[in-house]
Design a protein around this motif. Sequence first.
Motif, PDB file in Angstrom:
ATOM      1  N   ASN A 132       0.836  -1.193   0.000  1.00 32.50           N
ATOM      2  CA  ASN A 132       0.000   0.000   0.000  1.00 32.50           C
ATOM      3  C   ASN A 132       0.879   1.255   0.000  1.00 32.50           C
ATOM      4  OD1 ASN A 132      -1.601   2.258   1.010  1.00 32.50           O
ATOM      5  ND2 ASN A 132      -3.189   0.753   1.475  1.00 32.50           N
ATOM      6  N   ILE A 133       0.911   1.945  -1.119  1.00 33.62           N
ATOM      7  CA  ILE A 133       1.750   3.135  -1.264  1.00 33.62           C
ATOM      8  C   ILE A 133       1.328   4.239  -0.298  1.00 33.62           C
ATOM      9  CG2 ILE A 133       2.257   5.064  -2.811  1.00 33.62           C
ATOM     10  CD1 ILE A 133       4.009   2.815  -3.464  1.00 33.62           C
ATOM     11  N   GLU A 134       0.034   4.390  -0.080  1.00 37.49           N
ATOM     12  CA  GLU A 134      -0.443   5.433   0.830  1.00 37.49           C
ATOM     13  C   GLU A 134       0.082   5.189   2.238  1.00 37.49           C
ATOM     14  OE1 GLU A 134      -4.594   7.776   1.787  1.00 37.49           O
ATOM     15  OE2 GLU A 134      -4.670   5.588   1.636  1.00 37.49           O
ATOM     16  N   ASN A 135       0.045   3.931   2.698  1.00 36.36           N
ATOM     17  CA  ASN A 135       0.568   3.617   4.020  1.00 36.36           C
ATOM     18  C   ASN A 135       2.065   3.892   4.096  1.00 36.36           C
ATOM     19  OD1 ASN A 135      -1.953   2.892   4.842  1.00 36.36           O
ATOM     20  ND2 ASN A 135      -1.507   0.721   5.148  1.00 36.36           N
ATOM     21  N   PHE A 136       2.778   3.594   3.016  1.00 35.85           N
ATOM     22  CA  PHE A 136       4.208   3.901   2.958  1.00 35.85           C
ATOM     23  C   PHE A 136       4.437   5.402   3.123  1.00 35.85           C
ATOM     24  CE2 PHE A 136       7.869   5.292   0.439  1.00 35.85           C
ATOM     25  CZ  PHE A 136       8.890   4.551   1.019  1.00 35.85           C
ATOM     26  N   MET A 137       3.660   6.192   2.431  1.00 41.69           N
ATOM     27  CA  MET A 137       3.821   7.644   2.482  1.00 41.69           C
ATOM     28  C   MET A 137       3.554   8.171   3.895  1.00 41.69           C
ATOM     29  SD  MET A 137       1.816  10.587   0.291  1.00 41.69           S
ATOM     30  CE  MET A 137       0.243  10.206   1.074  1.00 41.69           C
ATOM     31  N   TYR A 138       2.476   7.709   4.515  1.00 40.35           N
ATOM     32  CA  TYR A 138       2.133   8.201   5.854  1.00 40.35           C
ATOM     33  C   TYR A 138       3.179   7.779   6.885  1.00 40.35           C
ATOM     34  CZ  TYR A 138      -2.483  10.257   5.017  1.00 40.35           C
ATOM     35  OH  TYR A 138      -3.508  11.086   4.625  1.00 40.35           O
ATOM     36  N   PHE A 139       3.636   6.537   6.810  1.00 39.52           N
ATOM     37  CA  PHE A 139       4.647   6.072   7.755  1.00 39.52           C
ATOM     38  C   PHE A 139       5.933   6.879   7.593  1.00 39.52           C
ATOM     39  CE2 PHE A 139       8.251   3.554   9.118  1.00 39.52           C
ATOM     40  CZ  PHE A 139       7.835   3.032  10.341  1.00 39.52           C
ATOM     41  N   THR A 140       6.355   7.083   6.344  1.00 36.44           N
ATOM     42  CA  THR A 140       7.591   7.815   6.081  1.00 36.44           C
ATOM     43  C   THR A 140       7.491   9.245   6.587  1.00 36.44           C
ATOM     44  OG1 THR A 140       7.954   6.445   4.119  1.00 36.44           O
ATOM     45  CG2 THR A 140       9.239   8.462   4.287  1.00 36.44           C
ATOM     46  N   LYS A 141       6.332   9.854   6.416  1.00 34.96           N
ATOM     47  CA  LYS A 141       6.138  11.226   6.896  1.00 34.96           C
ATOM     48  C   LYS A 141       6.254  11.283   8.415  1.00 34.96           C
ATOM     49  CE  LYS A 141       2.932  15.140   6.590  1.00 34.96           C
ATOM     50  NZ  LYS A 141       1.618  15.615   6.055  1.00 34.96           N
ATOM     51  N   GLY A 142       5.612  10.341   9.115  1.00 43.41           N
ATOM     52  CA  GLY A 142       5.697  10.321  10.573  1.00 43.41           C
ATOM     53  C   GLY A 142       7.109  10.064  11.055  1.00 43.41           C
ATOM     54  N   TYR A 143       7.793   9.117  10.418  1.00 42.02           N
ATOM     55  CA  TYR A 143       9.163   8.781  10.788  1.00 42.02           C
ATOM     56  C   TYR A 143      10.079   9.978  10.564  1.00 42.02           C
ATOM     57  CZ  TYR A 143      13.420   5.952  11.161  1.00 42.02           C
ATOM     58  OH  TYR A 143      14.627   5.435  11.547  1.00 42.02           O
ATOM     59  N   ALA A 144       9.898  10.652   9.435  1.00 42.94           N
ATOM     60  CA  ALA A 144      10.744  11.796   9.097  1.00 42.94           C
ATOM     61  C   ALA A 144      10.578  12.940  10.092  1.00 42.94           C
ATOM     62  CB  ALA A 144      10.432  12.281   7.681  1.00 42.94           C
ATOM     63  N   GLN A 145       9.375  13.134  10.612  1.00 40.64           N
ATOM     64  CA  GLN A 145       9.141  14.206  11.574  1.00 40.64           C
ATOM     65  C   GLN A 145      10.062  14.081  12.782  1.00 40.64           C
ATOM     66  OE1 GLN A 145       7.161  16.938  11.419  1.00 40.64           O
ATOM     67  NE2 GLN A 145       6.558  16.418   9.348  1.00 40.64           N
ATOM     68  N   GLU A 146      10.385  12.851  13.156  1.00 42.89           N
ATOM     69  CA  GLU A 146      11.212  12.619  14.338  1.00 42.89           C
ATOM     70  C   GLU A 146      12.684  12.380  14.012  1.00 42.89           C
ATOM     71  OE1 GLU A 146      10.144  12.904  17.358  1.00 42.89           O
ATOM     72  OE2 GLU A 146       7.982  13.013  16.996  1.00 42.89           O
ATOM     73  N   MET A 147      12.962  11.789  12.853  1.00 43.70           N
ATOM     74  CA  MET A 147      14.284  11.226  12.608  1.00 43.70           C
ATOM     75  C   MET A 147      15.044  11.854  11.441  1.00 43.70           C
ATOM     76  SD  MET A 147      16.280   8.936  13.932  1.00 43.70           S
ATOM     77  CE  MET A 147      17.751   8.018  13.421  1.00 43.70           C
ATOM     78  N   ALA A 148      14.381  12.708  10.652  1.00 48.34           N
ATOM     79  CA  ALA A 148      15.010  13.220   9.420  1.00 48.34           C
ATOM     80  C   ALA A 148      16.348  13.893   9.679  1.00 48.34           C
ATOM     81  CB  ALA A 148      14.060  14.181   8.720  1.00 48.34           C
ATOM     82  N   GLN A 149      16.469  14.624  10.764  1.00 48.37           N
ATOM     83  CA  GLN A 149      17.692  15.396  11.027  1.00 48.37           C
ATOM     84  C   GLN A 149      18.902  14.499  11.282  1.00 48.37           C
ATOM     85  OE1 GLN A 149      17.786  17.429  14.935  1.00 48.37           O
ATOM     86  NE2 GLN A 149      15.856  16.352  15.391  1.00 48.37           N
ATOM     87  N   TYR A 150      18.655  13.238  11.609  1.00 50.47           N
ATOM     88  CA  TYR A 150      19.755  12.333  11.927  1.00 50.47           C
ATOM     89  C   TYR A 150      20.128  11.405  10.765  1.00 50.47           C
ATOM     90  CZ  TYR A 150      18.362  13.725  16.643  1.00 50.47           C
ATOM     91  OH  TYR A 150      18.036  14.458  17.762  1.00 50.47           O
ATOM     92  N   LEU A 151      19.327  11.401   9.698  1.00 47.00           N
ATOM     93  CA  LEU A 151      19.551  10.455   8.605  1.00 47.00           C
ATOM     94  C   LEU A 151      20.652  10.931   7.671  1.00 47.00           C
ATOM     95  CD1 LEU A 151      15.868   9.539   7.621  1.00 47.00           C
ATOM     96  CD2 LEU A 151      17.447   8.231   9.062  1.00 47.00           C
ATOM     97  N   THR A 152      21.443   9.988   7.186  1.00 54.47           N
ATOM     98  CA  THR A 152      22.456  10.308   6.183  1.00 54.47           C
ATOM     99  C   THR A 152      21.835  10.238   4.788  1.00 54.47           C
ATOM    100  OG1 THR A 152      23.182   8.023   5.839  1.00 54.47           O
ATOM    101  CG2 THR A 152      24.198   9.238   7.668  1.00 54.47           C
ATOM    102  N   GLU A 153      22.536  10.791   3.826  1.00 50.39           N
ATOM    103  CA  GLU A 153      22.046  10.776   2.441  1.00 50.39           C
ATOM    104  C   GLU A 153      21.863   9.343   1.935  1.00 50.39           C
ATOM    105  OE1 GLU A 153      23.454  12.352  -2.007  1.00 50.39           O
ATOM    106  OE2 GLU A 153      24.384  13.172  -0.190  1.00 50.39           O
ATOM    107  N   ARG A 154      22.807   8.470   2.269  1.00 52.61           N
ATOM    108  CA  ARG A 154      22.721   7.082   1.810  1.00 52.61           C
ATOM    109  C   ARG A 154      21.536   6.364   2.445  1.00 52.61           C
ATOM    110  NH1 ARG A 154      23.080   3.618  -2.255  1.00 52.61           N
ATOM    111  NH2 ARG A 154      23.913   1.563  -1.662  1.00 52.61           N
TER     112      ARG A 154
END
Length: 361
Positions: free
Chosen positions: A268-290
């Motif tokens: 389900n692409i929609e579920n992927f999008m929502y999960f990624t958005k929630g995860y990014a809100q908390e973790m994006a600043q710590y993720l590397t480009e790779r």
Amino acid sequence: MNNQIDLNKILKQFNIETNIENYGNGHINDTYLTQTKNYILQRINTNIFKNPAELMDNIENVTEFLRKKIAENRGDPDRETLSVIKTESGKNYYKYDDDNYFRVYKYIQDTYTIESIKDPHDMYNAGAGFGKFQALLNDFPASQLHETITDFHNTPKRVEAFKKAVEEDIMGRASSVQAEIDFVLSRSNIADVVVNDMKNGRIPVRVTHNDTKINNILFDNETGKAVCVIDLDTVMPGSMLYDFGDALRIGASTAAEDETNLNTVNFNIENFMYFTKGYAQEMAQYLTEREVELLAFSAKLLTYECGMRFLTDYLQGDTYFKIHREGHNLDRARNQFKLVSDIETKEEVMENIAKDMILCV
């Protein structure tokens, strides 16, 4: 479990006087809830976790670290992470005999778990929950943790174990699942991507949960937001891609993990999008480009790996995962392989979504 064990007597070792009943539906450990609904008692599965002392050392160290972080953020440590109850002698587990080790947690009230996603907003909340868990542990030194299961998400090692199971064929089942065997072998080239990137430093080694099924989060009864990440047995060094991909393996599937009607199994692409958005809100600043580049790939990799593990267990006689019917692990494997096939048709779209979600934070 040995029916001769008196669970109420076990509880007394933790200074708890009450009766107890079965609780939950986990694949691995036996779980019980006290009738007062204040405590969870678990028997640690020593067939899988060979060193319960190291396992509990990990859990205590991680939860104590989380408690401090949560308190610094003016949260509620008793609600937002697990609370390990000590025995009368001050230990974080009780050894009944060589085969039976027990632990107790405080039961977190006014929460619920989700077995299957009905609303994409649940995926957003789950993504935020797992993202926050990882963000809080960002500066915990992963090297201090024990490996509770050696090479748990080492996909190349899983391929080696699979090939060995096929070759030995101790149950005489291999000839009847040749199509599934071929599916695994034809995709073995993807197995070493994350492992190699960790070895060469392209991906950092982090503290990871390593079993991020959606039902390993407690959600608040009133708000629906993630409260606490549970089932910390496999917390150890690894890649955040393991956690991200495994959460989507379950949360973005349109069917249960053991659904036998494969026509209903899709990603389900929609579920992927929502999960990624929630995860990014908390973790994006710590993720590397790779790491961002491999977010979509991780969903495919972890689904492939899990399907391979189910099939390996089936070939070896169903000794790891609990089964509830004949061929249960084979059904699970076929389910996961169908999901992999669908992810392969959507991977480019997923990559673009992941990059957009990270950039939008």
